[in-house]
Write an enzyme that holds these catalytic residues in place. Sequence first.
Site, PDB file in Angstrom:
ATOM      1  N   ARG A   1       0.813  -1.220   0.000  1.00 22.07           N
ATOM      2  CA  ARG A   1       0.000   0.000   0.000  1.00 22.07           C
ATOM      3  C   ARG A   1       0.852   1.278   0.000  1.00 22.07           C
ATOM      4  NH1 ARG A   1      -2.339  -2.029   5.363  1.00 22.07           N
ATOM      5  NH2 ARG A   1      -1.227  -0.951   7.022  1.00 22.07           N
TER       6      ARG A   1
ATOM      7  N   ARG B   1       8.535   6.291  -5.285  1.00 19.94           N
ATOM      8  CA  ARG B   1       8.501   7.319  -6.338  1.00 19.94           C
ATOM      9  C   ARG B   1       9.897   7.735  -6.766  1.00 19.94           C
ATOM     10  NH1 ARG B   1       4.597  10.271  -3.134  1.00 19.94           N
ATOM     11  NH2 ARG B   1       2.558   9.356  -3.486  1.00 19.94           N
TER      12      ARG B   1
ATOM     13  N   ARG C   1      -3.413  -5.799  17.081  1.00 16.20           N
ATOM     14  CA  ARG C   1      -2.397  -4.960  17.704  1.00 16.20           C
ATOM     15  C   ARG C   1      -3.120  -3.786  18.345  1.00 16.20           C
ATOM     16  NH1 ARG C   1       2.298  -7.141  18.495  1.00 16.20           N
ATOM     17  NH2 ARG C   1       3.431  -5.177  18.307  1.00 16.20           N
TER      18      ARG C   1
ATOM     19  N   ARG D   1       6.452   6.104  16.284  1.00 11.47           N
ATOM     20  CA  ARG D   1       6.396   7.461  15.725  1.00 11.47           C
ATOM     21  C   ARG D   1       5.978   8.463  16.793  1.00 11.47           C
ATOM     22  NH1 ARG D   1       1.051   6.954  11.676  1.00 11.47           N
ATOM     23  NH2 ARG D   1      -0.320   6.052  13.226  1.00 11.47           N
TER      24      ARG D   1
ATOM     25  N   GLU E   1       4.073   6.858  20.108  1.00 14.62           N
ATOM     26  CA  GLU E   1       3.155   5.743  19.836  1.00 14.62           C
ATOM     27  C   GLU E   1       3.905   4.416  19.983  1.00 14.62           C
ATOM     28  OE1 GLU E   1       0.740   6.866  16.476  1.00 14.62           O
ATOM     29  OE2 GLU E   1       0.539   4.774  15.908  1.00 14.62           O
TER      30      GLU E   1
ATOM     31  N   TYR F   1      -8.513  -4.204   8.075  1.00 16.06           N
ATOM     32  CA  TYR F   1      -8.033  -2.831   8.170  1.00 16.06           C
ATOM     33  C   TYR F   1      -8.756  -2.023   7.105  1.00 16.06           C
ATOM     34  CZ  TYR F   1      -5.579   1.443   8.286  1.00 16.06           C
ATOM     35  OH  TYR F   1      -5.331   2.793   8.393  1.00 16.06           O
TER      36      TYR F   1
ATOM     37  N   ASP G   1      -9.538   1.923   5.719  1.00 15.86           N
ATOM     38  CA  ASP G   1      -9.413   3.370   5.822  1.00 15.86           C
ATOM     39  C   ASP G   1     -10.812   3.973   5.917  1.00 15.86           C
ATOM     40  OD1 ASP G   1      -6.709   4.100   5.945  1.00 15.86           O
ATOM     41  OD2 ASP G   1      -6.430   3.700   3.811  1.00 15.86           O
TER      42      ASP G   1
END
Length: 383
Positions: free
Chosen positions: A171, A175, A246, A276, A299, A347, A349
Site C-alpha cells: 500500500r 517514487r 495490535r 512514531r 506511539e 483494516y 481506511d
Amino acid sequence: MSFCVVGAGFSGAIIARHLAERGHKVTVVDERPHIGGNCHTERDAETGVMVHKYGPHIFHTADQRAWDYVQRFGAFKPYVNRVKAISQGRVYTLPVNLLTINQFFGTTMGPKEARAFIEGKADKTITNPRSFEEQALSMIGPELYRAFFYGYTRKQWGLEPTELPASILKRLPLRFNYDDNYFNHPYQGMPEEGYTAIVQNILNVEGIDLRLGCSFESLEEKFQHVFYTGPIDRFFQFKLGRLGYRTLDFERFVDEGDHQGTAVINYCDENVPFTRISEHKHFAPWEQDKFSKTVCFREYSRLAGEKDVPYYPIRLVNEKQMLESYIGLARAEKGVSFLGRLGTYRYLDMDVTITEALAACDRIDAALQAKELDLPAFFVDPD
Ligand code: FAD
Ligand code: UDP
C-alpha cells in the site's frame, strides 16, 4: 420498524442516519462516552489543540461518492500528509522518493538514473513476493529495507517481516520524483472542526436514539434488525477464541511552541521503542499559530489484551481460520448484519468504511422496498 446500530463510528452513523431518514426508529449504542469511534477528535484541555484521540487520521480517497458524502457534514481544509522518518541518526522523507534515495545514498541522481540504480539493488529472483520482506527486497533492495522498514515493522507488528503478508507494504508508493505526498489519492483533507463534528452532524437527524456509555450486551429490547459494527468475535462471546489485534499505547507530552516542526515523524530504528511521534497542531495548520503550547504523542505498538482497544487486525493464518469459523456463525444468525472494520475484521481506511456503509444503505433500501428484511450477514465479503 425498529433497528439497533451498534457503534457510533463512521459505519454505524451512516447506517443510522439512512434508516432514520426513511422514517424508522433507530437506537444507536456505543460503549464509549463519545461518538466517532476510532476517528474521534477532541480539544486537548491543556493546549487547546484538536487531538486525534486514537492516532493520526488523514482523510484521503479516490471515491467521489465518499468525498461528496463527508463534505455534506462539515468543511474540509486541504491537507497533504508528508511523513518524515529518522533512521540511524538522520532525517529523511517518506514514502521512499527521489530525495530519500539521493540523501540515503549520498547521490544526486535524476529519475531515470535512480530507477535503474534501485532496480540494480532489487532482488530479481523474487518474482512473486509472498512476505513483507520479499516484497521489500524485490521493490527497493536490502539497504533501504533495513533502514526504513525492518525495525519499524518489527516494532509495529511484533513479528519478523518474513512472517507478514506482502500486502502491508504494497500500500506504500515508491517514487522516482520529489513528490513526498504519502498518498496517491486525488482527494485529501482534514475536517476543519475535527472528525467527531462530522459524525455528530451525520447523527443529527430525527428518529435516532443515541445512547453513549451503553454496550449492546446490556440492552434488553428486541429489534427487527441489528447492524453490528463491533468486533465479530465479541458478538459470539468469543466462543471460538479471540481474533488477534495490535493495540497502541500513546505517551502524551507537552512542549512550548513547536516541538518537531511537522505532524508525524517515524522512528525506524529498532532500538527506539516507539514507532512514531505525532504533533497534532500540525494536522490543523490553519489554526496552529493560535496555540502557545503543543501536544505530542509517542506511539507504542503491542499485542492487544482482552481489555485493550483493538486497532490493527493481524489476519495471519491462525486468525484467518478463526475468522472463517466466525463468518460461518454470522451467516447462520438471523436478524444481524456485520460491518465496519471490527465487524468484518479488516483494516479499513475511513473512505473505504464510508463507501462500504453507503453501499450497505443501497442494499437496505432494496430490502425495505421489497418489504422483506432479508438482509445479508455481510454486505462485503470479509475474507
Ligand atoms: P470504529 O471507528 O472502530 O467504531 C466502532 C465503534 O463500535 C467504537 O466506537 C466502539 O466503541 C463501538 N463498539 C464496539 N463494540 C461495541 C459493543 N458491543 N457495544 C457498544 N459499542 C461497541 N483511516 C484513514 O482513512 N486515514 C487515516 O489516516 C487513518 N489512520 C488510522 C490510524 C490508526 C492508528 C488506526 C487504527 C486506524 C486508522 N484509520 C485511518 C482507519 C479508521 O480508524 C477506520 O476506518 C474507522 O475508524 C472505521 O470506522 P468504523 O465505524 O468501522 O469502526
Ligand atoms: N512501515 C515501515 N516504516 C515506516 C512506515 C511504514 O516499516 O516508516 C511499514 C509498517 O509495517 C506499516 C506498513 O509499512 O505497517 C504500512 O505503512 P502505513 O503507513 O500504511 O502504516 P499504518 O497506516 O498502517 O500505520
